[in-house]
Write an enzyme that holds these catalytic residues in place. Structure first.
Site, PDB file in Angstrom:
ATOM      1  NE  ARG A  52       8.934  -4.885  -4.755  1.00  0.00           N
ATOM      2  CZ  ARG A  52       7.710  -5.335  -5.037  1.00  0.00           C
ATOM      3  NH1 ARG A  52       6.908  -4.627  -5.823  1.00  0.00           N
ATOM      4  NH2 ARG A  52       7.283  -6.475  -4.552  1.00  0.00           N
ATOM      5  CE  LYS A 151       6.156  -6.499  -0.841  1.00  0.00           C
ATOM      6  NZ  LYS A 151       4.770  -6.155  -0.650  1.00  0.00           N
ATOM      7  CD  GLU A 184      -0.036   0.866  -3.275  1.00  0.00           C
ATOM      8  OE1 GLU A 184       0.391  -0.070  -3.958  1.00  0.00           O
ATOM      9  OE2 GLU A 184       0.673   1.521  -2.498  1.00  0.00           O
TER      10      GLU A 184
HETATM   11  N1  PXG Z   1       0.839  -2.573  -3.327  1.00  0.00           N
HETATM   12  C1  PXG Z   1       1.150  -2.922  -2.064  1.00  0.00           C
HETATM   13  C2  PXG Z   1       0.954  -1.947  -0.970  1.00  0.00           C
HETATM   14  C3  PXG Z   1       1.655  -4.210  -1.814  1.00  0.00           C
HETATM   15  O1  PXG Z   1       1.973  -4.574  -0.577  1.00  0.00           O
HETATM   16  C4  PXG Z   1       1.459  -4.701  -4.184  1.00  0.00           C
HETATM   17  C5  PXG Z   1       0.987  -3.421  -4.353  1.00  0.00           C
HETATM   18  C6  PXG Z   1       1.645  -5.597  -5.362  1.00  0.00           C
HETATM   19  O2  PXG Z   1       3.032  -5.758  -5.643  1.00  0.00           O
HETATM   20  P1  PXG Z   1       3.615  -7.074  -6.336  1.00  0.00           P
HETATM   21  O3  PXG Z   1       5.050  -6.764  -6.493  1.00  0.00           O
HETATM   22  O4  PXG Z   1       3.358  -8.216  -5.403  1.00  0.00           O
HETATM   23  O5  PXG Z   1       2.919  -7.219  -7.639  1.00  0.00           O
HETATM   24  C7  PXG Z   1       1.810  -5.114  -2.893  1.00  0.00           C
HETATM   25  C8  PXG Z   1       2.330  -6.500  -2.671  1.00  0.00           C
HETATM   26  C9  PXG Z   1       1.662 -10.482   1.853  1.00  0.00           C
HETATM   27  C10 PXG Z   1       1.958 -10.057   0.479  1.00  0.00           C
HETATM   28  O6  PXG Z   1       1.951 -11.616   2.180  1.00  0.00           O
HETATM   29  C11 PXG Z   1       1.896  -8.723   0.157  1.00  0.00           C
HETATM   30  C12 PXG Z   1       2.188  -8.345  -1.130  1.00  0.00           C
HETATM   31  C13 PXG Z   1       2.520  -9.269  -2.059  1.00  0.00           C
HETATM   32  C14 PXG Z   1       2.586 -10.603  -1.729  1.00  0.00           C
HETATM   33  C15 PXG Z   1       2.299 -11.003  -0.443  1.00  0.00           C
HETATM   34  O7  PXG Z   1       1.117  -9.703   2.625  1.00  0.00           O
HETATM   35  N2  PXG Z   1       2.107  -7.018  -1.410  1.00  0.00           N
END
Ligand code: PXG
Length: 284
Positions: A52, A151, A184
């Site tokens: 990703r 991301k 989301e």
């Molecule tokens: N939507 C958004 C907008 C995110 O930023 C997710 C969904 C979930 O994705 P994953 O792949 O983690 O299942 C995210 C994930 C942080 C932090 O430190 C942010 C995320 C994940 C872990 C840490 O801000 N965002």
């Protein structure tokens, strides 16, 4: 504990881990990142996260100066040097040092930063009783302006929504797309359960395709829980039997209230609890 931070192949003590103020990651939010978890020394869905990251980088025309295999090794090395087994990993690739002005071509090399630290989770009480969320008026960036599948280091869209959630006394906020469909939350994907079926917004709705979201869909399919990726409206969440969020940091967390309305009977539901148990087995 002062963990060592990886910057471009070298390790620095946390207090000496510094980058230039001319880095376009800082100046313009020009870069990409991943947030990952390791359990018992193994990074959860490591290859998927790195895939990703490289896709996010490709979309913004950013060349990462190492191969995916080298990147995975660098992450494992950073965990090892810090003696961390259960950790949070923040991998950042910024456009690098450049001149003032947004032109990315003025930044010769991307910077790679890997931070590993202890995980900070929601309080245990919220996993048991569920969390309340509020719908934000801030609309999720449409894919036609900046794809949520990237991301990127530019999280202001989500931060604006998060502020609204916090102002409403909630630690997460629900974001809708420009058509009023559910997308989301600010750092988590959303699922609901309606009549025994697990539903979650499809990628077309303009979401980050979460790795935890994918793991939960896989678990549901393996265990005979019917599931569907579809269009959801806020109304669907209001009348849902159950709701939960997924993310690398939160894992699976029940939602028991939205916009001051209880979801279902106001307690974490059976399918949510089953998936939490299955996820625990998966990472054990
Ligand atoms: N939507 C958004 C907008 C995110 O930023 C997710 C969904 C979930 O994705 P994953 O792949 O983690 O299942 C995210 C994930 C942080 C932090 O430190 C942010 C995320 C994940 C872990 C840490 O801000 N965002």
């Amino acid at each position: 504990m002062s963990y060592k931070v990886y910057i471009n192949g070298e390790f620095f003590d946390k207090e000496n881990a510094k980058i230039s103020v001319y880095d376009h990651g800082l100046l313009y939010g020009d870069g990409v990142f991943e947030g990952m978890r390791s359990y018992n020394g193994k990074v959860f869905r490591h290859e998927e996260h790195i895939d990703r990251l490289y896709k996010s980088a490709k979309a913004i025309h950013l060349t990462i100066p190492m191969t995916q295999e080298e990147m995975m090794r660098a992450v494992n090395d950073t965990l090892a040097i810090n003696g961390l087994k259960d950790a949070y990993i923040r991998l950042v690739v910024s456009r690098g040092v450049g001149t003032l002005g947004i032109d990315p071509n003025r930044c010769p090399t991307a910077q790679v930063i890997i931070i590993t630290d202890m995980i900070s989770l929601y309080p245990q009480e919220l996993y048991e009783n569920g969390l309340g969320i509020a719908t934000a008026s801030t609309i999720r960036n449409p894919a036609s302006s900046l794809s949520p599948r990237i991301k990127s280091l530019n999280y202001l869209n989500n931060i604006m929504a998060k502020l609204e959630g916090l102002q409403a006394g909630c630690s997460e906020a629900l974001m809708l797309n420009h058509q009023g469909q559910v997308c989301e939350c600010t750092g988590d994907n959303i699922f609901i359960v309606q009549d025994g079926t697990l539903l979650t917004p499809s990628p077309d709705c303009g979401i980050l395709e979460g790795i935890t979201r994918g793991a939960v869909l896989d678990l549901a399919r393996e265990h005979g829980i019917p599931c569907k990726e579809c269009v959801l409206t806020r109304h669907d969440v209001y009348i849902a039997d159950e709701c939960f969020l997924t993310g690398s940091a939160a894992e699976i967390i029940p939602v028991t209230q939205i916009d001051a309305r209880p979801i279902g009977d106001g307690k974490p539901g059976p399918i949510t609890q089953k998936l939490i148990a299955l996820f625990k087995e998966l990472i054990a």
